[in-house]
Design an enzyme around this catalytic site. Structure first.
Site, short mmCIF file in Angstrom:
data_model
loop_
_atom_site.label_atom_id
_atom_site.label_comp_id
_atom_site.label_asym_id
_atom_site.label_seq_id
_atom_site.Cartn_x
_atom_site.Cartn_y
_atom_site.Cartn_z
CG LEU A 8 -1.62 1.17 1.60
CD1 LEU A 8 -2.99 0.96 2.47
CD2 LEU A 8 -0.74 1.86 2.66
CG ASN A 9 2.17 3.86 -3.14
OD1 ASN A 9 1.85 2.86 -3.68
ND2 ASN A 9 2.32 4.98 -3.55
CG ASP A 10 0.84 8.18 -2.87
OD1 ASP A 10 1.66 7.55 -2.18
OD2 ASP A 10 0.74 8.81 -3.82
CD GLN B 107 -1.37 4.81 -6.25
OE1 GLN B 107 -0.32 4.65 -6.96
NE2 GLN B 107 -2.48 5.08 -6.78
CE1 TYR C 106 2.01 4.38 -10.86
CE2 TYR C 106 3.01 6.76 -11.38
CZ TYR C 106 3.20 5.25 -11.23
OH TYR C 106 4.49 4.57 -11.60
CB SER C 107 -2.16 9.47 -6.16
OG SER C 107 -1.21 8.47 -5.25
NE ARG D 247 4.26 11.07 -9.80
CZ ARG D 247 5.40 11.13 -10.34
NH1 ARG D 247 5.44 11.08 -11.77
NH2 ARG D 247 6.43 11.30 -9.76
CG ASP D 248 0.14 12.35 -7.57
OD1 ASP D 248 -0.15 11.28 -8.17
OD2 ASP D 248 1.33 12.79 -7.34
C1 FRU Z 1 3.77 9.37 -4.07
C2 FRU Z 1 3.61 8.85 -5.81
C3 FRU Z 1 2.67 9.68 -6.55
C4 FRU Z 1 2.22 8.52 -7.44
C5 FRU Z 1 2.11 7.27 -6.71
C6 FRU Z 1 2.45 6.19 -7.44
O1 FRU Z 1 4.36 8.54 -3.34
O2 FRU Z 1 4.85 8.68 -6.28
O3 FRU Z 1 3.09 10.75 -7.04
O4 FRU Z 1 0.82 8.99 -8.20
O5 FRU Z 1 3.08 7.53 -5.65
O6 FRU Z 1 2.17 4.97 -6.52
#
Ligand code: FRU
Length: 446
Positions: free
Chosen positions: A18-20, A36, A79-80, A137-138
């Site tokens: 898991l990330n963001d 994520q 992505y985020s 992104r994001d």
């Molecule tokens: C931040 C990031 C975002 C991207 C996502 C990819 O941690 O790098 O910029 O959308 O993680 O997993």
């Protein structure tokens, strides 16, 4: 099955990485926290949006996944991004990431749901505007002045971090409006921007500035952090106008890619990915053996009080409190076997010194000579590592310890230290020294 490091009140995946936090929203009464997710492995090679839902922000269900990379323009990663509600529908905004023969191309994409269960992707994608690289992104979307606004994390072709701005009247068609914010403080790229109002006068821009080498595909070893800038959105100039420098959002070891949303009580709540691990720390993270990696921070309420940003634990966590024990002696050894607990230390006046150890001395907190230090044991080196801040005075500490996390709120949220914390000791004993006469230490088992 309860693994050794499995947290009891933090969101973490049953498997994979898991990330963001993504698409945070309260929709038809329910909280949706997308994130994520690499469901297949504990590395960053694949990304989709996983989902947790809750009615109280404390007890979570994990209905699975919302968006997978199945289109030509998002084939190498969902992505985020963020979420909003309009006409009873949930709109998700995410970045479709593609890499063809090593060349990156990003699109800002939209998916719509009428029930919070099925998410239908719109066919079109927003292209990166001229003057910016494909590190774009994001998307974060909000409504103001009778329009929809979207900011996106960016890098200029001159290799400077930036945030781009788009507007829309129908949430589907978006027009580029220029640079919302750019500054050398944003390093070479700005990830996960967010902007919101805390009062009529105060807007906050949160940013994740990232140092990047000129070779666009090489990520430098951990160089990014989550920060915030106080200022005001100028809706005429279509820019964020800061009134001060970018400051750290969190003083601990692990806090990145935060995102905020407003709930139906009008609270501005922020959540982050609880990691700022370097490659070695990530590789050696002890949960990998159990097939999963990383967690989110506890959600916190953001407030603007006495000219300062405050981050306050949500009241909802109080439902977890059990077996209250109160201590008032100047010093104490509290025998403890619980790995999930809360400590509230209320000095009821300003004190100039205090010492605390947690988890059989694996963690310490010391306040002395107007410096506050917090430590943990680094699981790669086995050595103690310390973060410190100058602090004029101390009047309250609120500490949330989960099996492998620690979040320490100083002076009702004036500062917070967040960190992963992989303990190896058999007890979780607590000791403290120099409690003032009016002060009390309250322990709750969770
Ligand atoms: C931040 C990031 C975002 C991207 C996502 C990819 O941690 O790098 O910029 O959308 O993680 O997993």
């Amino acid at each position: 099955m309860k693994h050794k490091y499995k947290n009891s009140f933090h969101i973490e995946p049953a498997q994979g990485l898991l990330n963001d936090p993504n698409g945070l929203i309260q929709y038809q009464g329910k909280y949706y926290f997308f994130h994520q997710w690499n469901r297949f492995n504990t590395n960053h090679e694949y990304k989709e949006w996983g989902l947790f839902t809750s009615t109280d922000l404390v007890n979570w269900e994990n209905p699975g996944t919302a968006l997978v990379p199945d289109l030509a323009d998002d084939k190498d990663g969902i992505y985020s991004g963020s979420a909003i509600e309009h006409d009873q529908k949930m709109y998700l905004f995410y970045t479709g990431n593609t890499k063809t023969k090593g060349i990156r191309k990003s699109w800002q994409k939209i998916a719509v749901s009428a029930d919070g269960k099925t998410f239908i992707k719109e066919p079109q994608g927003i292209e990166t505007p001229a003057g910016f690289t494909e590190h774009h992104r994001d998307p974060k979307v909000w409504q103001s002045q009778g329009k929809w606004w979207m900011i996106v994390g960016a890098q200029t072709t001159e290799n400077v971090g930036a945030i781009t701005l788009f507007t829309s009247t129908d949430l589907i068609n978006w027009a580029f409006q220029g640079t919302f914010y750019s500054d050398p403080d944003l390093e070479q790229m700005c990830e996960c921007p967010d902007v919101f109002s805390l009062t009529d006068e105060v807007d906050i821009l949160t940013v994740c500035p990232q140092k990047r080498s000129s070779n666009e595909e090489i990520d430098l070893p951990v160089s990014s952090y989550a920060g915030y800038s106080v200022g005001k959105v100028d809706y005429q100039q279509k820019q964020f106008v800061p009134t001060g420098e970018i400051q750290l959002l969190d003083q601990g070891f692990d806090f990145y890619a935060p995102q905020s949303f407003q709930d139906d009580k009008g609270r501005r709540i922020i959540v982050a990915w609880m990691s700022r691990m370097d490659e070695e720390q990530e590789k050696q993270c002890p949960t990998i053996k159990e097939g999963y990696l990383h967690c989110l921070t506890m959600p916190r309420e953001l407030k603007w009080e006495q000219g300062q940003l405050r981050q306050v634990p949500l009241k909802e966590y109080q439902q977890l409190r059990k077996d209250q024990q109160t201590y008032t002696a100047a010093e104490e050894v509290i025998k403890n076997q619980q790995t999930a607990y809360e400590l509230v230390i209320d000095f009821k006046e300003e004190v100039s010194a205090f010492d605390l150890t947690l988890n059989a001395e694996a963690n310490s907190l010391q306040f002395k000579d107007n410096v506050l230090q917090v430590s943990r044991i680094n699981w790669v080196s086995g050595e103690k590592e310390v973060k410190e801040i100058p602090l004029e005075s101390l009047h309250k500490l609120q500490i949330f310890c989960d099996t492998s996390t620690l979040e320490i709120f100083i002076n009702d949220g004036q500062f917070v230290f967040s960190m992963r914390n992989f303990r190896t000791r058999s007890s979780s004993d607590i000791t403290y020294k120099h409690l003032n006469e009016k002060g009390s230490v309250v322990f709750y088992n969770y």
